[in-house]
Design an enzyme around this catalytic site. Sequence first.
Site, short mmCIF file in Angstrom:
data_model
loop_
_atom_site.label_atom_id
_atom_site.label_comp_id
_atom_site.label_asym_id
_atom_site.label_seq_id
_atom_site.Cartn_x
_atom_site.Cartn_y
_atom_site.Cartn_z
N SER A 48 0.86 -1.20 0.00
CA SER A 48 0.00 0.00 0.00
C SER A 48 0.89 1.24 0.00
O SER A 48 0.44 2.35 -0.31
CB SER A 48 -0.91 0.00 1.23
OG SER A 48 -0.18 -0.25 2.41
N LYS A 116 4.69 -11.36 3.35
CA LYS A 116 3.27 -11.62 3.09
C LYS A 116 3.08 -11.79 1.59
O LYS A 116 3.67 -11.06 0.80
CB LYS A 116 2.39 -10.47 3.61
CG LYS A 116 0.90 -10.66 3.24
CD LYS A 116 -0.01 -9.77 4.03
CE LYS A 116 -0.10 -8.34 3.56
NZ LYS A 116 -0.53 -8.18 2.16
N GLU A 118 0.09 -12.44 -1.51
CA GLU A 118 -1.33 -12.42 -1.87
C GLU A 118 -1.66 -13.66 -2.68
O GLU A 118 -0.88 -14.07 -3.54
CB GLU A 118 -1.65 -11.17 -2.70
CG GLU A 118 -1.55 -9.89 -1.92
CD GLU A 118 -2.00 -8.67 -2.72
OE1 GLU A 118 -2.53 -8.83 -3.84
OE2 GLU A 118 -1.82 -7.56 -2.20
N GLU A 185 -9.18 -9.84 3.69
CA GLU A 185 -9.50 -8.45 3.31
C GLU A 185 -10.85 -8.39 2.61
O GLU A 185 -11.09 -9.10 1.62
CB GLU A 185 -8.40 -7.87 2.41
CG GLU A 185 -8.72 -6.43 1.98
CD GLU A 185 -7.54 -5.65 1.45
OE1 GLU A 185 -6.40 -6.14 1.48
OE2 GLU A 185 -7.78 -4.50 1.00
#
Length: 268
Positions: A48, A116, A118, A185
């Site tokens: 982000s 992390k 995705e 999320e």
Amino acid sequence: MSPENVTTISLRQFKKTARKIVCVTAYDCPTARMLNRAGADIILVGDSLGMTVLGYETTIPVTMEDMVRHTRAVVRGNAGCLVTADLPFLSCGAGDERAVLNAGRLLQEGGAHAVKIEGGEFAAELVGKMVRAAIPVMGHIGLTPQSVFQLGGYRVQGRGNAAAERLRRDARVLQDAGIFALVLECIPAELAGEISRELEIPTIGIGAGPDCDGQVLVCHDLLGISTGVNPKFVKRYAEVGEISLKAFSEFAREVRAGKFPGPEHSFK
Ligand code: KIV
């Protein structure tokens, strides 16, 4: 490492004792220092970063170099939080060997404790390879921003029986592959609660309701620095953007009016 440091093992213990896990994103050293003082458990150096700090419209332009640089900055300000760094777009999509080496860079060069990644079931084999290389991996399913163009925008995921079942399966398969925690999320709260109860590893929710084992927010959203659309799941705990704007404007006014610097800010 001091015994008070948060580790992947302590996170599991937190889940067992129903102690909620606190995770906030950070991209720089002073923010990492404040999060340590505030008692965060995990600092996520999220991609982000691309939107909050680098001014991109999506996370897709973020590179490994960006992630390594900002992870290092966070690690310099860290004391005892578990620093987890995002694997950015295409760092994992061009072959497993390259992906494992990229994950290793975030630990070796960046100083992160974990990475992390995705993706759901399709990422499980790669997760297994990283775990076997002694790299702790956090999963991330639901709305996965690196797939924004495939998902057709930023929208709630897991609605309807088939989609919900797919997410449940993704979660189980990733847990079996060895992830130590899972970000959920933008999925319905009830589904997130079910997944959290089904798993032994902790879930960290963002837009996934109150029944996850922990919560994460993007630092700039939480502080009220982000501009533009405020997603429903964001709570702005301060309006730091407005406070900063006032301070910058006051400085500009005083410089132009000849009021700053005063005698107290000048050397004799
Ligand atoms: O990049 C990020 O900040 C994230 C969180 C929103 C979970 O992945």
